[in-house]
Write a protein that holds these residues in place. Sequence first.
Motif, PDB file in Angstrom:
ATOM      1  N   GLN A   5     -15.347  16.463  -0.714  1.00 49.16           N
ATOM      2  CA  GLN A   5     -16.227  16.566   0.449  1.00 49.16           C
ATOM      3  C   GLN A   5     -15.914  15.460   1.462  1.00 49.16           C
ATOM      4  OE1 GLN A   5     -18.466  18.904   1.096  1.00 49.16           O
ATOM      5  NE2 GLN A   5     -18.413  19.995  -0.853  1.00 49.16           N
ATOM      6  N   ARG A   6     -15.691  14.242   0.951  1.00 53.71           N
ATOM      7  CA  ARG A   6     -15.313  13.150   1.853  1.00 53.71           C
ATOM      8  C   ARG A   6     -13.967  13.425   2.506  1.00 53.71           C
ATOM      9  NH1 ARG A   6     -18.035  10.105  -2.018  1.00 53.71           N
ATOM     10  NH2 ARG A   6     -16.166   9.902  -3.326  1.00 53.71           N
ATOM     11  N   ASP A   7     -13.064  13.985   1.723  1.00 54.50           N
ATOM     12  CA  ASP A   7     -11.737  14.294   2.250  1.00 54.50           C
ATOM     13  C   ASP A   7     -11.832  15.313   3.385  1.00 54.50           C
ATOM     14  OD1 ASP A   7      -8.783  14.091   1.981  1.00 54.50           O
ATOM     15  OD2 ASP A   7      -8.952  16.194   1.435  1.00 54.50           O
ATOM     16  N   ALA A   8     -12.680  16.308   3.194  1.00 50.41           N
ATOM     17  CA  ALA A   8     -12.860  17.322   4.240  1.00 50.41           C
ATOM     18  C   ALA A   8     -13.437  16.703   5.506  1.00 50.41           C
ATOM     19  CB  ALA A   8     -13.763  18.441   3.726  1.00 50.41           C
ATOM     20  N   GLN A   9     -14.404  15.792   5.329  1.00 54.84           N
ATOM     21  CA  GLN A   9     -14.991  15.123   6.492  1.00 54.84           C
ATOM     22  C   GLN A   9     -13.970  14.226   7.183  1.00 54.84           C
ATOM     23  OE1 GLN A   9     -17.825  15.809   7.818  1.00 54.84           O
ATOM     24  NE2 GLN A   9     -17.846  14.231   9.410  1.00 54.84           N
ATOM     25  N   LEU A  10     -13.144  13.551   6.392  1.00 58.20           N
ATOM     26  CA  LEU A  10     -12.091  12.712   6.969  1.00 58.20           C
ATOM     27  C   LEU A  10     -11.154  13.536   7.834  1.00 58.20           C
ATOM     28  CD1 LEU A  10     -11.162  10.417   3.949  1.00 58.20           C
ATOM     29  CD2 LEU A  10     -11.924   9.621   6.188  1.00 58.20           C
ATOM     30  N   GLY A  11     -10.887  14.757   7.391  1.00 58.11           N
ATOM     31  CA  GLY A  11     -10.017  15.634   8.177  1.00 58.11           C
ATOM     32  C   GLY A  11     -10.605  15.972   9.536  1.00 58.11           C
ATOM     33  N   ARG A  12     -11.926  15.876   9.661  1.00 59.88           N
ATOM     34  CA  ARG A  12     -12.578  16.168  10.942  1.00 59.88           C
ATOM     35  C   ARG A  12     -12.760  14.915  11.801  1.00 59.88           C
ATOM     36  NH1 ARG A  12     -15.396  19.734   7.250  1.00 59.88           N
ATOM     37  NH2 ARG A  12     -16.967  18.152   6.758  1.00 59.88           N
ATOM     38  N   GLU A  13     -12.471  13.750  11.215  1.00 58.43           N
ATOM     39  CA  GLU A  13     -12.698  12.491  11.926  1.00 58.43           C
ATOM     40  C   GLU A  13     -11.459  12.059  12.707  1.00 58.43           C
ATOM     41  OE1 GLU A  13     -15.431  10.374  12.013  1.00 58.43           O
ATOM     42  OE2 GLU A  13     -16.660  11.844  10.974  1.00 58.43           O
ATOM     43  N   ASN A  14     -11.660  11.632  13.924  1.00 60.83           N
ATOM     44  CA  ASN A  14     -10.571  11.142  14.750  1.00 60.83           C
ATOM     45  C   ASN A  14     -10.129   9.775  14.270  1.00 60.83           C
ATOM     46  OD1 ASN A  14      -8.874  11.744  16.816  1.00 60.83           O
ATOM     47  ND2 ASN A  14     -10.191  11.004  18.432  1.00 60.83           N
ATOM     48  N   GLY A  15      -8.864   9.571  14.057  1.00 65.57           N
ATOM     49  CA  GLY A  15      -8.350   8.272  13.650  1.00 65.57           C
ATOM     50  C   GLY A  15      -8.364   8.026  12.169  1.00 65.57           C
ATOM     51  N   ALA A  16      -8.874   8.964  11.386  1.00 65.29           N
ATOM     52  CA  ALA A  16      -8.929   8.773   9.935  1.00 65.29           C
ATOM     53  C   ALA A  16      -7.598   9.177   9.320  1.00 65.29           C
ATOM     54  CB  ALA A  16     -10.061   9.589   9.326  1.00 65.29           C
ATOM     55  N   VAL A  17      -6.587   8.382   9.591  1.00 70.19           N
ATOM     56  CA  VAL A  17      -5.255   8.646   9.069  1.00 70.19           C
ATOM     57  C   VAL A  17      -4.774   7.438   8.281  1.00 70.19           C
ATOM     58  CG1 VAL A  17      -4.653  10.221  10.931  1.00 70.19           C
ATOM     59  CG2 VAL A  17      -4.159   7.787  11.172  1.00 70.19           C
ATOM     60  N   SER A  18      -3.768   7.668   7.458  1.00 71.21           N
ATOM     61  CA  SER A  18      -3.186   6.583   6.682  1.00 71.21           C
ATOM     62  C   SER A  18      -2.195   5.824   7.548  1.00 71.21           C
ATOM     63  CB  SER A  18      -2.476   7.150   5.446  1.00 71.21           C
ATOM     64  OG  SER A  18      -1.913   6.133   4.665  1.00 71.21           O
ATOM     65  N   GLY A  19      -2.045   4.549   7.289  1.00 69.98           N
ATOM     66  CA  GLY A  19      -1.077   3.749   8.026  1.00 69.98           C
ATOM     67  C   GLY A  19      -1.729   2.629   8.801  1.00 69.98           C
ATOM     68  N   PRO A  20      -0.917   1.738   9.376  1.00 71.84           N
ATOM     69  CA  PRO A  20      -1.426   0.547  10.073  1.00 71.84           C
ATOM     70  C   PRO A  20      -2.385   0.848  11.219  1.00 71.84           C
ATOM     71  CG  PRO A  20       0.929   0.376   9.693  1.00 71.84           C
ATOM     72  CD  PRO A  20       0.553   1.776   9.335  1.00 71.84           C
ATOM     73  N   LYS A  21      -2.246   2.020  11.856  1.00 73.96           N
ATOM     74  CA  LYS A  21      -3.096   2.332  13.010  1.00 73.96           C
ATOM     75  C   LYS A  21      -4.284   3.209  12.645  1.00 73.96           C
ATOM     76  CE  LYS A  21       0.561   1.814  16.463  1.00 73.96           C
ATOM     77  NZ  LYS A  21       1.287   2.445  17.576  1.00 73.96           N
ATOM     78  N   GLY A  22      -4.391   3.597  11.387  1.00 69.75           N
ATOM     79  CA  GLY A  22      -5.496   4.456  10.978  1.00 69.75           C
ATOM     80  C   GLY A  22      -6.520   3.686  10.165  1.00 69.75           C
ATOM     81  N   TRP A  23      -7.664   4.328   9.904  1.00 67.73           N
ATOM     82  CA  TRP A  23      -8.699   3.662   9.132  1.00 67.73           C
ATOM     83  C   TRP A  23      -9.008   4.392   7.826  1.00 67.73           C
ATOM     84  CZ3 TRP A  23     -13.061   6.656   8.508  1.00 67.73           C
ATOM     85  CH2 TRP A  23     -13.338   7.629   9.476  1.00 67.73           C
ATOM     86  N   LYS A  24      -8.107   5.280   7.405  1.00 62.98           N
ATOM     87  CA  LYS A  24      -8.258   5.894   6.093  1.00 62.98           C
ATOM     88  C   LYS A  24      -7.944   4.845   5.019  1.00 62.98           C
ATOM     89  CE  LYS A  24      -7.034  10.032   3.486  1.00 62.98           C
ATOM     90  NZ  LYS A  24      -6.995   9.356   2.187  1.00 62.98           N
ATOM     91  N   ARG A  25      -8.685   4.882   3.934  1.00 69.16           N
ATOM     92  CA  ARG A  25      -8.441   3.914   2.870  1.00 69.16           C
ATOM     93  C   ARG A  25      -6.987   3.972   2.401  1.00 69.16           C
ATOM     94  NH1 ARG A  25     -13.376   6.202  -0.732  1.00 69.16           N
ATOM     95  NH2 ARG A  25     -15.145   5.149   0.269  1.00 69.16           N
ATOM     96  N   PRO A  26      -6.341   2.835   2.246  1.00 72.58           N
ATOM     97  CA  PRO A  26      -4.991   2.821   1.667  1.00 72.58           C
ATOM     98  C   PRO A  26      -5.082   3.154   0.183  1.00 72.58           C
ATOM     99  CG  PRO A  26      -5.768   0.586   2.003  1.00 72.58           C
ATOM    100  CD  PRO A  26      -6.806   1.488   2.614  1.00 72.58           C
ATOM    101  N   PHE A  27      -4.172   3.962  -0.300  1.00 69.62           N
ATOM    102  CA  PHE A  27      -4.247   4.394  -1.697  1.00 69.62           C
ATOM    103  C   PHE A  27      -4.031   3.224  -2.656  1.00 69.62           C
ATOM    104  CE2 PHE A  27      -1.946   6.844  -5.247  1.00 69.62           C
ATOM    105  CZ  PHE A  27      -3.115   7.013  -5.948  1.00 69.62           C
ATOM    106  N   LEU A  28      -2.905   2.545  -2.528  1.00 72.71           N
ATOM    107  CA  LEU A  28      -2.583   1.412  -3.397  1.00 72.71           C
ATOM    108  C   LEU A  28      -2.214   0.212  -2.545  1.00 72.71           C
ATOM    109  CD1 LEU A  28      -0.455   2.882  -6.341  1.00 72.71           C
ATOM    110  CD2 LEU A  28      -2.260   1.203  -6.611  1.00 72.71           C
TER     111      LEU A  28
END
Length: 433
Positions: A345-368
Motif C-alpha cells: 500500500q505504501r509502495d502504491a502511494q509512493l508511485g503517486r507521489e512526486n519526487g518519491a524516487v530512489s537516488g540522490p535527488k529523490g526521497w524514497k528510502r534507500p534500500f541498503l
Amino acid sequence: MARSSTTKPSAVVDGLVFTAGAFMALLIFFGLYSFLSPDPVPNRLSSISLPFSSPRTNHSTHDPSDQTFYDDPSLTYTIDKPISNWDEKRSAWLKLHPSFSSNTERVLMVSGSQPKPCPSYDGDHLLLRSLKNKVDYCRIHDIELFYNTALFHPLMPTFWAKIPVIRAAMLAHPEADWVWWVDSDAIFTDMDFFLPLDRYRDHNMVVHGWPKLVYEEKSWVALNAGVFLIRNCQWSLDFMDEWASMGPPSPDYEKWGKILTTTFKDKVFTDSDDQSALVYLILTGKGGWRDKIYLENEYYFEGYWVEIVGRLENIAARYNEMEKRGPAVLRRRHAEGVFVSYAKQRDAQLGRENGAVSGPKGWKRPFLTHFTGCQPCNGKRNEQYSGDNCTEGMYKALNFADDQVLHAYGFRHANMLSGDVQPLPFDYPRART
C-alpha cells in the motif's frame, strides 16, 4: 514477485557520486573491510503465500536410505576442491524433498563478522544492532539468514573470506535458488523493499555497479563487492573457483596484484583484492563470465552512506507527510505478520507521489546503506571521516530502520540518535504526538 516501484536515477550522477565517495572510502582498503562480511538469505516474494519450506520446519517423507550428493565421500565443502554436475546433484536432492518445491525463487542471506570480540568501544554493539537489522528484514520477508563468525579458509581472510562461506552455504542449502551476501556494515534502510528477482532471470550474479565506470573509466570502484546476489548453480561454483584463484591461496597471487594495479590506475595498493578481481573479470571478459553478471544501478542495492545519512531525517519526514495525507490504510494499526501487504500500500502511494524516487535527488528510502570505510569493529575508519561521523551515521541508519519495525509494536525512537522510544498515538502520524 512483488517489488517496490522505483524510478531509475541518473546513472551519471549516481556513478560520479559513488566514484568520488567510494574511492576515498576505500583508499586504505585493508583497513576498511571487516574480517568477515554478511551474506545472502531467502526472500519472500508474496504477501499472501506461506513462508517457503525450510529444513528446520518441514520434513520430507523420502526414504532416508536414498543416496544424494551428501553421501559422496569425494565431495567437500572447502573452496580448494571443485564440484562438478552441481545442477544435477541439486535437482536430484530437490526431487527427494518435494516439500521445498515452490513457484517462487528462494533466497538465502549470508552475512558474518570476525570470530573474536571487537577492539573498538562500540564495535560489538554496532555489529549486534546490524545483525538485528538483518534479522528484522529477514523475519518480515520470511527469509532465512546464516550469520557466520568462523574463517572457512586460513589463507582467505578479510574481504576474501566471503567466497568460501558462500560456497559452503550453497551446499548446505540446496533448496535456495540464490545466495545473498550482505556485508556486516551494510544496513537495511527500507524494510518495505523486495528484491526484483524477475529482472535477473537471465543472470547468475547481481552486483551494484556502473558499466561506464567499468568499461570506459576502468575503475576498481566501478562496483562494490560487499553486497551481491549469486545463483545457486554450477556456473556460480565455477565462477567462484576462478575468482578465488586470484586470491591469497593462489601461487599467482603476487602476479595478480601487479596485473590489477596496472589495469586500474586508481588502485592505490598492490595486493590482489576481491573487488578489483571482480571488475577485472567483467572488464576483460576473462572466462566469459560477464554476460551473466548484472550491474544494478536503478536503486540502492547498496548505497554509499556519506550521500545518504544526512538525508534520512528529511526522508522520514516526507514519509510521515505522505501517510498523513494518504489513504487511512497507511495509518491503520496492523500485525507484523501482514507487514508485506501494508508495504504494498505504501509502495502504491509512493508511485503517486512526486519526487518519491530512489537516488540522490529523490526521497524514497534507500534500500541498503553501506558504511564502507567505517570499520565499526576495529575502529580503524578511513581518515577522511572526522570525529564520530561513522558511528553517529550508523546509529541514525539503524534507528531509521528500527522505527519502521517498531511501528507494528506501537513505538518509535525519540529521535534518530536516541535509544529511548515513545508510544505512537492512534492514527499516527495524523494524530498530534
